[in-house]
Design an enzyme around this catalytic site. Sequence first.
Site, PDB file in Angstrom:
ATOM      1  N   PHE A  92       0.827  -1.208   0.000  1.00 28.25           N
ATOM      2  CA  PHE A  92       0.000   0.000   0.000  1.00 28.25           C
ATOM      3  C   PHE A  92       0.861   1.257   0.000  1.00 28.25           C
ATOM      4  O   PHE A  92       0.682   2.161  -0.830  1.00 28.25           O
ATOM      5  CB  PHE A  92      -0.913  -0.041   1.226  1.00 28.25           C
ATOM      6  CG  PHE A  92      -1.963   1.046   1.264  1.00 28.25           C
ATOM      7  CD1 PHE A  92      -2.771   1.290   0.177  1.00 28.25           C
ATOM      8  CD2 PHE A  92      -2.150   1.804   2.420  1.00 28.25           C
ATOM      9  CE1 PHE A  92      -3.751   2.282   0.214  1.00 28.25           C
ATOM     10  CE2 PHE A  92      -3.118   2.789   2.476  1.00 28.25           C
ATOM     11  CZ  PHE A  92      -3.920   3.033   1.370  1.00 28.25           C
ATOM     12  N   VAL A  93       1.831   1.326   0.903  1.00 32.47           N
ATOM     13  CA  VAL A  93       2.682   2.513   0.997  1.00 32.47           C
ATOM     14  C   VAL A  93       3.778   2.500  -0.066  1.00 32.47           C
ATOM     15  O   VAL A  93       4.020   3.500  -0.743  1.00 32.47           O
ATOM     16  CB  VAL A  93       3.295   2.642   2.406  1.00 32.47           C
ATOM     17  CG1 VAL A  93       4.263   3.817   2.475  1.00 32.47           C
ATOM     18  CG2 VAL A  93       2.196   2.811   3.460  1.00 32.47           C
TER      19      VAL A  93
ATOM     20  N   ARG B 112       8.834  -9.716  -4.153  1.00 32.84           N
ATOM     21  CA  ARG B 112       8.993 -11.107  -3.745  1.00 32.84           C
ATOM     22  C   ARG B 112       8.936 -12.080  -4.930  1.00 32.84           C
ATOM     23  O   ARG B 112       9.537 -13.151  -4.892  1.00 32.84           O
ATOM     24  CB  ARG B 112       7.888 -11.491  -2.749  1.00 32.84           C
ATOM     25  CG  ARG B 112       8.011 -10.839  -1.391  1.00 32.84           C
ATOM     26  CD  ARG B 112       6.857 -11.268  -0.490  1.00 32.84           C
ATOM     27  NE  ARG B 112       6.982 -10.732   0.846  1.00 32.84           N
ATOM     28  CZ  ARG B 112       7.678 -11.288   1.821  1.00 32.84           C
ATOM     29  NH1 ARG B 112       8.329 -12.417   1.584  1.00 32.84           N
ATOM     30  NH2 ARG B 112       7.751 -10.736   3.013  1.00 32.84           N
TER      31      ARG B 112
ATOM     32  N   ALA C  28       8.845  -2.537   3.544  1.00 32.68           N
ATOM     33  CA  ALA C  28       8.527  -3.952   3.768  1.00 32.68           C
ATOM     34  C   ALA C  28       8.560  -4.281   5.249  1.00 32.68           C
ATOM     35  O   ALA C  28       9.429  -3.823   5.982  1.00 32.68           O
ATOM     36  CB  ALA C  28       9.517  -4.837   3.014  1.00 32.68           C
TER      37      ALA C  28
ATOM     38  N   ARG D 223       6.733  -7.324   8.362  1.00 31.76           N
ATOM     39  CA  ARG D 223       5.662  -8.215   8.816  1.00 31.76           C
ATOM     40  C   ARG D 223       4.727  -7.333   9.617  1.00 31.76           C
ATOM     41  O   ARG D 223       5.087  -6.820  10.672  1.00 31.76           O
ATOM     42  CB  ARG D 223       6.197  -9.349   9.689  1.00 31.76           C
ATOM     43  CG  ARG D 223       5.105 -10.373  10.060  1.00 31.76           C
ATOM     44  CD  ARG D 223       5.704 -11.556  10.823  1.00 31.76           C
ATOM     45  NE  ARG D 223       4.761 -12.657  10.908  1.00 31.76           N
ATOM     46  CZ  ARG D 223       3.893 -12.856  11.913  1.00 31.76           C
ATOM     47  NH1 ARG D 223       3.884 -12.020  12.935  1.00 31.76           N
ATOM     48  NH2 ARG D 223       3.075 -13.887  11.905  1.00 31.76           N
TER      49      ARG D 223
ATOM     50  N   TYR E  11       4.407  -6.565  17.551  1.00 33.98           N
ATOM     51  CA  TYR E  11       4.686  -5.758  16.366  1.00 33.98           C
ATOM     52  C   TYR E  11       5.369  -4.449  16.757  1.00 33.98           C
ATOM     53  O   TYR E  11       6.406  -4.076  16.194  1.00 33.98           O
ATOM     54  CB  TYR E  11       3.379  -5.472  15.622  1.00 33.98           C
ATOM     55  CG  TYR E  11       3.509  -4.495  14.473  1.00 33.98           C
ATOM     56  CD1 TYR E  11       4.204  -4.838  13.323  1.00 33.98           C
ATOM     57  CD2 TYR E  11       2.923  -3.232  14.539  1.00 33.98           C
ATOM     58  CE1 TYR E  11       4.321  -3.947  12.263  1.00 33.98           C
ATOM     59  CE2 TYR E  11       3.032  -2.343  13.492  1.00 33.98           C
ATOM     60  CZ  TYR E  11       3.727  -2.703  12.359  1.00 33.98           C
ATOM     61  OH  TYR E  11       3.840  -1.806  11.316  1.00 33.98           O
TER      62      TYR E  11
ATOM     63  N   LYS F 147       9.288  -3.143  15.905  1.00 33.96           N
ATOM     64  CA  LYS F 147       9.591  -1.884  15.227  1.00 33.96           C
ATOM     65  C   LYS F 147      10.514  -1.011  16.072  1.00 33.96           C
ATOM     66  O   LYS F 147      11.431  -0.360  15.552  1.00 33.96           O
ATOM     67  CB  LYS F 147       8.284  -1.140  14.907  1.00 33.96           C
ATOM     68  CG  LYS F 147       7.499  -1.713  13.732  1.00 33.96           C
ATOM     69  CD  LYS F 147       8.211  -1.464  12.428  1.00 33.96           C
ATOM     70  CE  LYS F 147       7.320  -1.731  11.232  1.00 33.96           C
ATOM     71  NZ  LYS F 147       7.977  -1.397   9.947  1.00 33.96           N
TER      72      LYS F 147
END
Length: 320
Positions: A13-14, A35, A71, A73, A142, A146
Amino acid sequence: MAKAVLVTGATGFVGSGVLTRLVESSDTKLLGLVRTRGAQLPINVLPVLMSDEGLMGNVPLQGVEVIVHCAARVHVMDDRTSEPLSEFRKVNVDGTLNLARQAVAVGVKRFIFISSIKVNGEGTKLGVPYAADDDPKPMDPYGISKMEAEKGLQQLAKETGLEVVIIRPVLVYGPGVKANFQTMMKWLSKGVPLPLGTVHNKRSLVALDNLVDLIVTCLDHPAAANQTFMVSDGEDLSTAELLSRISGALGRPARLLPVPVWLLELGAAIVGRRDVARRLCGSLQVDISKTRELLGWAPPIPVDEALAKTVKAFQANKNG
């Protein structure tokens, strides 16, 4: 502007938004890390195929001056993996730092890391926004991954001279948005009554166009080096306000029922969905004054214009 820019997560999306903007506005050589062979990229973007090892493998970076690392997860609702933090670390920490070390080895000048507001936490008190230089307080795997990636990049910058730029977006919306935002548009387009008429929280959002504009600004702005930035549309909305504005863009009345917030929270707790109630009823605001002052940047697209563009794409896709 840099002579060559590599964007990871190029079909996301980004990432795809960044590449589309750069294709339209510059003659910079653009590369998109993908990928699979045959991945659809904007015209004039050179696909760079990720190795079988993913971000832990080697990436051809010769000649690249700036990497925009989108990119990741991403946050997974109801993650059922046995060790979610370990899974997030493999991509978001180890993969990110492996790519950054390769970048240093070939002389890449700047590494722009698209992080997350979850590094700061899960919510704010009304009127007390997160600031870019607040102490991180991530609450889930998550957000922790980060934060760890940010710290690793900052250490690498100190050791090597690589310029690291960290951007922490709030919820991103725009044409093609999925997940909860798309679900809200579906409900509102069908006229489904929603029990959210008395939710007077405040949440920061960012339109994809505004996020992309900041990323492009950071490609070569000298003051962006080794800084962390918050980004939003500059106008915070309550859940009820957001739903009303989306409904207006859809050309339909918002059917918002005045159910007390305490009752919503109680119902969510009973069915084990406190997280949903927190997102719908709680506040999450960010202060973008550092971004404005240090970079001379302001969100170019107003909220209502961005929502109208998002709704138009949603309607076109639905009709198609």
